[in-house]
Design a protein around this motif. Structure first.
Motif, PDB file in Angstrom:
ATOM      1  N   UNK A  96       0.843  -1.287  -0.074  1.00  0.00           N
ATOM      2  CA  UNK A  96       0.015  -0.154  -0.145  1.00  0.00           C
ATOM      3  C   UNK A  96       0.699   1.368   0.108  1.00  0.00           C
ATOM      4  N   UNK A  97       1.386   1.766   0.861  1.00  0.00           N
ATOM      5  CA  UNK A  97       1.978   3.031   1.453  1.00  0.00           C
ATOM      6  C   UNK A  97       3.343   3.059   0.696  1.00  0.00           C
ATOM      7  N   UNK A  98       4.143   1.566   0.576  1.00  0.00           N
ATOM      8  CA  UNK A  98       5.290   1.591  -0.345  1.00  0.00           C
ATOM      9  C   UNK A  98       5.181   1.675  -1.659  1.00  0.00           C
ATOM     10  N   UNK A  99       4.104   1.497  -2.261  1.00  0.00           N
ATOM     11  CA  UNK A  99       4.106   1.653  -3.956  1.00  0.00           C
ATOM     12  C   UNK A  99       4.281   2.998  -4.182  1.00  0.00           C
ATOM     13  N   UNK A 100       4.259   4.081  -3.128  1.00  0.00           N
ATOM     14  CA  UNK A 100       4.772   5.293  -3.497  1.00  0.00           C
ATOM     15  C   UNK A 100       6.218   5.617  -3.884  1.00  0.00           C
ATOM     16  N   UNK A 101       6.805   4.580  -3.602  1.00  0.00           N
ATOM     17  CA  UNK A 101       8.488   4.894  -3.745  1.00  0.00           C
ATOM     18  C   UNK A 101       9.142   3.516  -4.181  1.00  0.00           C
ATOM     19  N   UNK A 102      10.265   3.674  -4.761  1.00  0.00           N
ATOM     20  CA  UNK A 102      11.051   2.483  -5.209  1.00  0.00           C
ATOM     21  C   UNK A 102      12.573   2.616  -4.319  1.00  0.00           C
TER      22      UNK A 102
END
Length: 293
Positions: free
Chosen positions: A111-117
């Motif tokens: 969820x939240x970590x889909x916003x960064x790589x």
């Protein structure tokens, strides 16, 4: 001048020899460790068999009660890591496959970590002792800006990340001092915090259209006949920007949205993390929806 240059050269050679020796010693000690972190536990194991493996950040580590899966006859371990990103989750799964783990289901908190790589340096640094011994770890770090110095300068990685893999951690590995990271089958229960802040603001978070490490995990599961279950986990009611979860589902329709399955503040330890009671309610729902069919 000649004596000074000779002295400088000898000092440099001596420093390099010491750095190489220390690098060898530290690495040798980490290579025999298996009871302090989830990373060394995987790296120094092989041929494990699991019905369910949980991956993700603290929102996986604190939300999936592994014992409840085991009570249903499902051999399970929660490999969620507090502070971790999808960068580290992907690397963990790659290591499991390399070590011939037999896994039936992977549950990924996505969820939240889909916003960064990005990598989470505090977590990813724990892979670095194995940088020269694992082609998988090497390749995973190759695109990072500091890869050259981490890989080619002896002992540099241990100095740069002294807090995580420095002398203290090396010594505790040497004497086989356990941590609680592997307790409760990897699940870390949280208690109630009377003065916890039950507000959050994720307005500025935007899920990436194509998250590299999410796609890697998805592909690894496909290639190895692992049932892939991606889920979003609960947030407290007073979260600004909660529409983020709807945006995720539009971009990744295969991700199951469980953001509002547990909503009351009494079930949260903080706005983004369920307490043990809330985690058990959430886990019961996951078991019902995916494993009691």
């Amino acid at each position: 001048m000649k004596k000074f240059l000779l002295f400088t050269l000898k000092s440099l050679i001596f420093a390099i020899v010491i750095a190489v020796a220390l690098d060898f010693i530290y690495t040798a000690i980490f290579l025999q460790a298996s009871n302090r972190s989830k990373i060394d536990n995987i790296y120094n194991s092989k041929n494990q068999k699991y019905d369910v493996v949980v991956l993700g950040s603290s929102r996986a580590n604190n939300h999936f009660v592994a014992k409840m899966f085991e009570d249903q006859g499902l051999k399970t371990f929660n490999y969620g890591m507090s502070g971790g990103h999808l960068f580290e989750a992907s690397m963990l799964l790659k290591l499991m496959v390399e070590r011939h783990y037999k896994i039936k289901n992977v549950i990924l908190e996505a969820d939240l970590n889909l916003s960064n790589e990005h990598q989470a340096e505090g977590i990813s640094s724990q892979f670095l002792p194995y940088l020269h011994n694992s082609e998988i770890i090497k390749k995973h770090f190759e695109q990072e800006e500091d890869f050259t110095e981490l890989y080619y300068i002896p002992f540099y990685r241990y100095i740069k990340f002294d807090e995580r893999i420095g002398f203290r951690e090396m010594f505790f590995n040497l004497i086989h001092k356990r941590t609680s990271n592997l307790d409760n089958l990897g699940y870390h229960p949280l208690g109630k915090k009377p003065n916890a802040n039950m507000k959050n603001n994720i307005v500025n978070l935007k899920p990436l259209k194509h998250n590299k490490y999410y796609e890697e995990i998805k592909q690894i599961c496909k290639d190895n006949n692992i049932n892939f279950i991606a889920v979003m986990t609960p947030m407290c009611e007073n979260t600004k920007g909660i529409e983020y979860f709807n945006k995720v589902q539009k971009l990744y329709p295969e991700i199951h949205n469980y953001e509002n399955v547990v909503v009351e503040d009494k079930y949260f330890s903080s706005c983004g993390h369920l307490n043990d009671t809330g985690a058990r309610l959430f886990t019961a729902r996951i078991l019902k929806d995916f494993f009691n069919k």
